[in-house]
Design a protein around this motif. Sequence first.
Motif, PDB file in Angstrom:
ATOM      1  N   GLN A  74     -10.960  -3.232   9.462  1.00 40.46           N
ATOM      2  CA  GLN A  74     -10.183  -3.081   8.228  1.00 40.46           C
ATOM      3  C   GLN A  74     -11.069  -2.659   7.057  1.00 40.46           C
ATOM      4  O   GLN A  74     -10.974  -3.199   5.947  1.00 40.46           O
ATOM      5  N   SER A  76     -12.529  -0.475   3.958  1.00 42.00           N
ATOM      6  CA  SER A  76     -11.852   0.222   2.867  1.00 42.00           C
ATOM      7  C   SER A  76     -12.053   1.729   3.001  1.00 42.00           C
ATOM      8  O   SER A  76     -12.928   2.194   3.737  1.00 42.00           O
ATOM      9  N   ASN A  77     -11.260   2.488   2.261  1.00 42.65           N
ATOM     10  CA  ASN A  77     -11.398   3.941   2.284  1.00 42.65           C
ATOM     11  C   ASN A  77     -12.764   4.382   1.776  1.00 42.65           C
ATOM     12  O   ASN A  77     -13.353   5.342   2.277  1.00 42.65           O
ATOM     13  N   SER A  78     -13.269   3.698   0.747  1.00 39.32           N
ATOM     14  CA  SER A  78     -14.574   4.085   0.200  1.00 39.32           C
ATOM     15  C   SER A  78     -15.688   3.826   1.213  1.00 39.32           C
ATOM     16  O   SER A  78     -16.624   4.634   1.326  1.00 39.32           O
ATOM     17  N   THR A  79     -15.598   2.723   1.963  1.00 37.97           N
ATOM     18  CA  THR A  79     -16.587   2.448   3.002  1.00 37.97           C
ATOM     19  C   THR A  79     -16.480   3.467   4.121  1.00 37.97           C
ATOM     20  O   THR A  79     -17.491   3.964   4.633  1.00 37.97           O
ATOM     21  N   LYS A 113      -9.636   7.406  -1.972  1.00 41.05           N
ATOM     22  CA  LYS A 113     -10.183   6.127  -2.420  1.00 41.05           C
ATOM     23  C   LYS A 113      -9.078   5.260  -3.016  1.00 41.05           C
ATOM     24  O   LYS A 113      -8.317   5.710  -3.866  1.00 41.05           O
ATOM     25  N   LYS A 116      -7.833  -0.557  -7.543  1.00 38.88           N
ATOM     26  CA  LYS A 116      -7.168  -1.853  -7.696  1.00 38.88           C
ATOM     27  C   LYS A 116      -5.683  -1.669  -8.004  1.00 38.88           C
ATOM     28  O   LYS A 116      -4.860  -2.506  -7.661  1.00 38.88           O
ATOM     29  N   ASN A 230      -1.754   3.581   2.463  1.00 35.03           N
ATOM     30  CA  ASN A 230      -2.873   3.304   3.351  1.00 35.03           C
ATOM     31  C   ASN A 230      -2.652   1.939   4.002  1.00 35.03           C
ATOM     32  O   ASN A 230      -2.430   0.948   3.305  1.00 35.03           O
ATOM     33  N   SER A 232      -4.538  -0.320   5.266  1.00 36.42           N
ATOM     34  CA  SER A 232      -5.412  -1.392   4.776  1.00 36.42           C
ATOM     35  C   SER A 232      -4.974  -1.871   3.400  1.00 36.42           C
ATOM     36  O   SER A 232      -4.962  -3.071   3.109  1.00 36.42           O
ATOM     37  N   THR A 233      -4.600  -0.928   2.529  1.00 35.20           N
ATOM     38  CA  THR A 233      -4.137  -1.278   1.186  1.00 35.20           C
ATOM     39  C   THR A 233      -2.822  -2.041   1.247  1.00 35.20           C
ATOM     40  O   THR A 233      -2.624  -3.027   0.521  1.00 35.20           O
ATOM     41  N   GLN A 236      -3.579  -5.532   2.302  1.00 36.56           N
ATOM     42  CA  GLN A 236      -4.158  -6.285   1.191  1.00 36.56           C
ATOM     43  C   GLN A 236      -3.062  -6.726   0.220  1.00 36.56           C
ATOM     44  O   GLN A 236      -3.106  -7.840  -0.311  1.00 36.56           O
TER      45      GLN A 236
END
Length: 276
Positions: A74, A76-79, A113, A116, A230, A232-233, A236
């Motif tokens: 899981q 993040s997009n940035s990772t 990306k 928040k 997304n 993952s988002t 979250q």
Amino acid sequence: MSAKNNYPYQDSFEKNLLSKDLSKVTIDEYNKILAELFNYLSEFNKGYQSDHRVENLFNRDIEAYLNMLLTNRQISNSTYNKILSHINVYFNYLFTHNLNSNLPTIELKGLKKASKEDINVKWINELDSILMNNNVHFYARMTMLLTSKGYKSEEFLQKGFYKQLSSIDFNENELKFKSSFDEFIKPIQEKQSSSDIFLKQRLSEQPNITIQGLHKYLKPSEDVLNISLNPSTLFQSYIVFYIQKNPNLNDIELSTHLNLDLSSINYYKQLAYKLI
């Protein structure tokens, strides 16, 4: 590969990085990412297991590894984008120095990306109406529905997940959507000879949609709903929603229900309070 190397051509690649005056921390990061990639390939990629040569790697092999990071860890997009960038630098080096005849990352693209502002619970409160919105793709709506029940993409994209549908508590509106979804997916299931619910619409020997493939269906629906879809988002957002709706649960109880460690629970509790 020499005994000290953790991936092919590590010695020469490190020298190339040093010639660019990169810091030790940055070089260590490259080494860690590439070592993990080739460890994964050695353990799970049959082609690389039988012949440990980089010229036998193609975009599908790198994509499979990145998909694993998205679904199992899981990230993040940035990772995701950072890891892809580092892998791309490595294969570009091999290609330009005649150490590899192909460039397996050339067709792989980064992900948007998430900010928040992307993490919000509004979609959960509006889910009933979203499920009835035919301008939102069926796969997008089913992704949102299953996420609202606490399932991660790594779970509902697995083969055989459809067997769990009968045990999920759906309300009346959700059942209506599921009935419409069943009508949508039935001819695709028949074409692919599969009972799974996330399937490619073109006939394929590997009919199940990957996380990358799912993104292609989610993207157009983002423009309709004006929110990030997304997976993952979305998950979250579900975590934040659950914490907000259960203020009396302690950290241990939240950790048990959400299957998160205590440091993650603390992070999401702080985020939940900020978003109230």
